[in-house]
Design an enzyme around this catalytic site. Structure first.
Site, mmCIF file in Angstrom:
data_model
loop_
_atom_site.group_PDB
_atom_site.id
_atom_site.type_symbol
_atom_site.label_atom_id
_atom_site.label_comp_id
_atom_site.label_asym_id
_atom_site.label_seq_id
_atom_site.Cartn_x
_atom_site.Cartn_y
_atom_site.Cartn_z
ATOM 1 N N ASP A 66 0.835 -1.202 0.000
ATOM 2 C CA ASP A 66 0.000 0.000 0.000
ATOM 3 C C ASP A 66 0.871 1.253 0.000
ATOM 4 O O ASP A 66 1.537 1.559 0.990
ATOM 5 C CB ASP A 66 -0.920 0.001 1.228
ATOM 6 C CG ASP A 66 -1.914 1.156 1.205
ATOM 7 O OD1 ASP A 66 -2.108 1.741 0.126
ATOM 8 O OD2 ASP A 66 -2.490 1.467 2.256
ATOM 9 N N ASP A 73 -1.788 6.149 -6.608
ATOM 10 C CA ASP A 73 -2.152 5.146 -5.613
ATOM 11 C C ASP A 73 -2.135 3.751 -6.215
ATOM 12 O O ASP A 73 -2.766 3.498 -7.245
ATOM 13 C CB ASP A 73 -3.542 5.455 -5.039
ATOM 14 C CG ASP A 73 -3.911 4.534 -3.897
ATOM 15 O OD1 ASP A 73 -3.020 4.196 -3.095
ATOM 16 O OD2 ASP A 73 -5.080 4.143 -3.805
#
Length: 446
Positions: free
Chosen positions: A117, A323
């Site tokens: 992440d 992202d």
């Protein structure tokens, strides 16, 4: 206590003996040089998509990613709004994603599959004794069985980096992810092992959260999370590396993606010939990688989108985040409307009802082979970098449904550049120069 019957050797003498014997003095003594050596050599670890090997069409894979990402998108947008209203970093974290990295933790090493992440910092895994743990595919980590495990002191930099934290006998943490998911436990250090033999790399004294009270949805294939954000708790910051990259294969191909650190981050590219765009820092949300998007071209038309639509505001609102854990790209609502209308006017296909797809814009697919359909080209104009996307990075087809859809949607003020648009790109973060490069690459060959 009686004195020993023989004089104790001095510390320098002990260190000399250990050196002659070829034994490590201590992990803390050797660790800085050890890490430098590993990063100079560089190392690489494989990634797999969380739905890899499952019998889904490409559209179904994207739909599943969109469904998983809804709460992530809400959290990201909510954090930006909180920063805008209150002028401080929100205590709610992101903490889920789409790609799994197979790590090992402890000595002897035990499996630690983790979600990669780039939108969060904390590294954490479930630990025994567990008060509440979600079902995972590997045994829960037992700190008592690791000879290299140690607690983190209350005065350490890592403990101070936990916000909010509580420190009595140990450095405690609690991270809430806004969708009833959370992890709670204590901060610790241990060896984390990357990659497969014969290129396996073990790095000692990595700080992580040892979670003993964890609630999560959709993480049954993992044991925790690997944070790669810009904060002090992330793996990137702890390694002290100035460069890392990842290269994501197409999600429907079931091929291995890559995460690369140190000298391997450039893969086979010449650093001097790679175009770069600045990484922007948001002081309200410092963990995210913000980009400077200046405009978008559809076909041969530079869209009439005002530049401020993608600008990061002084209050921390707006901007565009890169992202890895969000599937499709989301654009500020007004900008998306302009993009959508441009695709409708320039695509010689009939607009279809998209309500069952989870996407905003779909067209009827007149042929079984989507490669035969002509769609407008799409270029993202970042500061210093014009990125022309391959068609498969923004159009997704389903011949059985007879649809071809745009893999971009609308959001509030915060725009997000998703992982579908990043597939088969080397996404290189140069933190020393504070730049990012997106280089077209055949990622299964990296």
């Amino acid at each position: 206590m009686a004195p020993p019957p023989y004089p104790l050797p001095s510390l320098p003498f002990l260190l000399l003996i250990l050196t002659v014997l070829g034994l490590p003095r201590s992990s803390s003594t050797l660790m800085p040089g050890f890490r430098r050596q590993q990063l100079e050599t560089g190392f690489q670890v494989g990634l797999r998509h969380i739905d890899a090997g499952r019998n889904f069409t490409r559209l179904q894979l994207i739909q599943r990613g969109i469904n998983r990402g809804r709460q992530r998108l809400q959290r990201m947008s909510g954090m930006a709004t909180t920063a805008e209203r209150n002028g401080f970093q929100a205590p709610v974290h992101v903490g889920d994603g789409e790609f799994v990295v197979n790590l090992m933790i402890g000595t002897p090493p035990v499996p630690f599959p983790a979600i990669m992440d780039t939108g969060s910092d904390l590294i954490w895994t479930q630990c025994n004794p567990c008060k509440l743990c979600f079902q995972q595919s590997t045994p829960v980590f037992n700190p008592k069985r690791s000879s290299t495990f140690s607690n983190i002191s209350c005065s350490s930099k890592l403990c101070k980096g936990v916000k909010p934290s509580k420190c009595d006998k140990s450095c405690e943490y609690r991270y809430t992810y806004g969708d009833e998911s959370s992890t709670e436990g204590f901060m610790a250090m241990d060896t984390i092992t990357f990659g497969e033999l014969p290129k396996r790399v073990s790095i000692p004294r990595i700080g992580f959260g040892c979670g003993v009270n964890n609630r999560a949805t959709g993480m049954d294939q993992t044991a925790g999370l690997l944070g790669l954000g810009r904060g002090v708790l992330s793996l990137v910051s702890q390694l002290g590396t100035q460069k890392f990259s990842y290269c994501l294969t197409s999600i429907h191909e079931n091929k291995t993606s890559s995460l690369l650190f140190g000298s391997l981050a450039y893969s086979n590219f010449n650093p001097g010939k790679i175009p770069r765009t600045p990484l922007i820092q948001n002081p309200f949300l410092p963990s995210y990688y913000y980009l400077a998007l200046k405009g978008i071209t559809v076909g041969y038309t530079l869209l009439p989108i005002p530049e401020f639509a993608f600008q990061l505001g002084k209050d921390g609102s707006g901007g565009m985040i890169l992202d890895s854990g969000t599937t499709i790209t989301y654009l500020q609502e007004d900008a998306f409307d302009v993009l959508k209308n441009a695709f409708i006017s320039q695509t010689e296909l009939q607009v279809a009802n998209s309500s069952t797809t989870g996407l905003d814009l779909c067209f009827h697919l007149p042929v079984k082979n989507a490669a035969e359909v002509k769609v407008p080209k799409l270029i993202f104009h970042f500061k210093g970098l014009d990125l022309a996307l391959p068609v498969e990075n923004y159009m997704v087809s389903d011949p059985e449904m007879g649809l071809i859809c745009l893999a971009i949607d609308a959001t509030g003020s915060l725009s997000i550049f998703g992982n579908i648009q990043q597939q088969n790109m080397l996404v290189l973060h140069d933190l020393k120069k504070s730049t990012l490069s997106l280089v077209p690459t055949q990622c299964d060959k990296v």
